[in-house]
Design an enzyme around this catalytic site. Sequence first.
Site, PDB file in Angstrom:
ATOM      1  N   GLU A 231       0.513  -1.497   0.002  1.00 55.60           N
ATOM      2  CA  GLU A 231       0.269   0.073  -0.585  1.00 55.60           C
ATOM      3  C   GLU A 231       1.019   0.637   0.170  1.00 55.60           C
ATOM      4  O   GLU A 231       0.598   2.138  -0.782  1.00 55.60           O
ATOM      5  CB  GLU A 231      -0.957   0.310   1.685  1.00 55.60           C
ATOM      6  CG  GLU A 231      -1.806   1.439   0.782  1.00 55.60           C
ATOM      7  CD  GLU A 231      -1.381   2.451   1.801  1.00 55.60           C
ATOM      8  OE1 GLU A 231      -1.744   3.373   1.366  1.00 55.60           O
ATOM      9  OE2 GLU A 231      -0.485   2.527   2.279  1.00 55.60           O
ATOM     10  N   GLU A 232       1.861   1.440   0.633  1.00 59.01           N
ATOM     11  CA  GLU A 232       2.649   2.426   0.653  1.00 59.01           C
ATOM     12  C   GLU A 232       3.303   2.941  -0.380  1.00 59.01           C
ATOM     13  O   GLU A 232       3.800   3.625  -0.353  1.00 59.01           O
ATOM     14  CB  GLU A 232       3.931   2.191   1.401  1.00 59.01           C
ATOM     15  CG  GLU A 232       3.568   1.608   3.065  1.00 59.01           C
ATOM     16  CD  GLU A 232       2.769   3.445   3.760  1.00 59.01           C
ATOM     17  OE1 GLU A 232       2.486   4.091   3.146  1.00 59.01           O
ATOM     18  OE2 GLU A 232       2.112   3.103   4.745  1.00 59.01           O
ATOM     19  N   HIS A 334       4.857   8.268  10.129  1.00 56.91           N
ATOM     20  CA  HIS A 334       5.671   7.549   9.017  1.00 56.91           C
ATOM     21  C   HIS A 334       7.142   7.864   9.482  1.00 56.91           C
ATOM     22  O   HIS A 334       8.092   8.196   8.900  1.00 56.91           O
ATOM     23  CB  HIS A 334       4.952   8.251   7.522  1.00 56.91           C
ATOM     24  CG  HIS A 334       4.563   7.433   6.453  1.00 56.91           C
ATOM     25  ND1 HIS A 334       4.165   7.940   5.425  1.00 56.91           N
ATOM     26  CD2 HIS A 334       3.847   6.075   6.998  1.00 56.91           C
ATOM     27  CE1 HIS A 334       3.298   7.212   5.045  1.00 56.91           C
ATOM     28  NE2 HIS A 334       3.082   6.702   5.626  1.00 56.91           N
TER      29      HIS A 334
END
Length: 888
Positions: A231-232, A334
């Site tokens: 997903e990142e 993050h």
Amino acid sequence: MESDTTVRRIKPFGTQHFVAQDNDGALDRCGNNGYSADPKRKPEVSLYLLREALAASLVSVFILVLWGLVHLSLQQLVIGKPTGEFNAVRARQHLERITSVGPRPVGSQENEVLTVGYLLKQIENIRLETAAGPHQLTVDVQRPTGSFSIDFLGGFTSFYDRVTNIAVRLEPKGGTQHLMLANCHFDSVANSPGASDDAVSCAVMLEVLHSLANQSSPLHHGVIFLFNGAEENILQASHGFITQHPWAKQVRAFINLEAAGVGGKEVVFQTGPENPWLVQAYVHAAKHPFASVVGQEVFQSGIIPSDTDFRIYRDFGNIPGIDLAFIENGFIYHTKYDTANRILTDSIQRAGDNILAVLKYLVMSEKLADSSEYRHGNMVFFDLLGVVVVAYPARVGTILNYMVATATFLYLAKKASLPGNGGGRYVRDLACATGVAVLSWFVTLLSVLIVALLVTLLGHSMFWYNHFYASICLYGAAATGKMILIHTLAKNLYYGGVRLVELGDLYFDVSLLLWCCSLVWLTQQGLCSAYVPMLMVAFPLATRLLLAKEFKHRGASVKYSVLYLLGLALPYLHFMFLIWVVFEIFTPIMGRSGTEIPPEVVLATLVTLATIFLSSFFLHFIYLVRSTKWILAGLGSVFIIMFLLVSCGLFFPYSGSPDSPRPKRVFLQHTTRTFHNLQGQVESRDSGLWINSFDYTAIQHITPHIPEINDSIRTRCREDRPFCGYPWFLPVKFLSKKNWYLPASEVSPSSPLEFSLLSREETSWGTVKMTFSAKGPSHMSLYLMPHRGANLSTWSFGDGTPQFDLSGEYFVFYSHGLNAPTWTFWFEIQPPRDPDPSGPEGMISVAISSHYFFGEDQRTAQLEEILRRFPTWSFPSSWVSTYDMYRY
């Protein structure tokens, strides 16, 4: 309290009949809120005004109590006792095991082997444990390859090869035709453990799977639990599942679990498109509801630079869903601080309770089988302090909004039609007062922005990043003081001789009118968020009507003032919660929004807008107090003291405190750049540490610690090179135009990039088709820059239509999992008819960068040495890269 019996000696505005004076020097007491047909009528009773201290105390206590209730509701993560269906302790164990392997970027052993292995082992344990029950559990490990274009970050194209999905299908043993999808992702960005984003969601899903599989009664429909591993990399794995997996065709709706912060409450911030039955399911089933249609409309407007798998399922799968995310404490999102110990067990419990309850409700619902029948329409939805969710169809909201607007205009029209307001006197007065109010907004906003500009010029931008309430004291005091000053001047100079109770009444009508206009406009735009001004009109109007007799006979008595504030409590409470959400999201975003957006302007604007909105129905009080001099003196003192403290640099923006870190984000790449000419020869070659600051303060706080990182090594963009000639990992150069390049030794990855032109042929339709191959690390970026007069006509990516970015260049993001083959791609280019002699040679510049996010190639001795010198309040995310450019 003071009695309103004093005569203003300043000439009154408008008609001389607005007020009259008797022989005793007392102002006339008029019925009908100050607009009477008989200007000579004496007051029957004395009307009261609020004392300045009392008015300030009442409003301050009102605001502080509501703000306290908002924070109290946010700390109450779980309401009531857990039912025991969801085991948060076991889910926490999953979270700790997943994050224990460290960062999990796509292609790494941590992501593709260790985490996948752990998840498969836990799923197999659940399968064996529940084999005798009424459900069957099927596991499929998918490793798709695909490509798509997306308009995120200005627009780019994504290509993925053998990324990992773990799809788990839970259904009755007889099988089913209709499936729900629950999605999380277990990969993380480089250099972050990714506990909240998104390991905790996968831990919750494992436990929800365990609970559902152990149910004694069979489900009516099935559930796919998708643990996606990319997903990142901008939503790649979800695209691979929804466009290629055979189960995807049976998915009728989905729930996506995400994070934009660390811990706290998970909020529903997107639903649909349309399909109001999904919102109704959440409202009916969620144990601890937390939802806002305002968040949905703000997020989908593109203001927030983020996206989730929700977009992929919606746009490529054409299925509706619910998007949930943790939003608190985005300062460490993050970063290395996103660890399991920062997520409270109660946060896991509430998320698990909600997801489990909503999934159980949906898989037992007949609407899932034929959702098309319930597809059309949107929902207005919002929660009240997490206790209850209010939800109703948007069409009902439209009717309700127009009913409230009609009631408001009837209220104002009745006032305008009173006998003493002939000739449109009230309408003129209302129009003039509205002009004063709107003018005060613009003057206030301009004044506060000037303060923000001064703070920026003094070099103290983002002082509030680690001291949020300092910004309230500075910008909030400035905005409140300016608003009060403008209306005080209007009261004393423009409205001289007019009774204050009449002005207080008039400015209540002004606030009502302005909110009503916004209600009508938002409703006409089709926005569900119009419910906010509806609340801000309906409750004050009802309160005003109920207190009309009290105000008419006694004026601004204490009883009236207290009851008036109580009538405002519910809409103001909800509005202050929305203000909290805005600041909770946008304050951390300023720490990662690049060097070009001035954060002082953004935050000062948000604080000023919040002040304007909150003060709307308090304008009433400004005109009902005899004086405001001490209030202005107090606000002025707070502003001056805060401005001096900020100017002295007392508030440092960042913090490395383990309890509440506020790190400064810096990206460092140790890179080697090679540039080839049209003949394929090396034109130039250099190596260095390429440094990007992702907030507005750039390197001003870094230079004292690392003197060689200073503005003498700041780069300039080479327009004749793709993406300025630097190895951008994502197409965000428009966000961070300030970067620095410190000369360093050459990098020598153990698995260097292999890039070559396989073929070049001219087509019969006049284009040149070029085919390339590339083999390198798991993350690469391809940049294409056609020269002037040339243009790309088609390529092998996505749907075949080239998707360019904001500057007219083309960016292709590439990633792969394990054992991926060589990347082969092609494009066709239309050569220029008249080559530009002042531009670069050839018809196109092709560049490719490789990014080493993990393993032995991620670090170099020189990179490690400079990382040790960064201060503790910074978060330098670093890796090794290369950049190679070719002309054709």
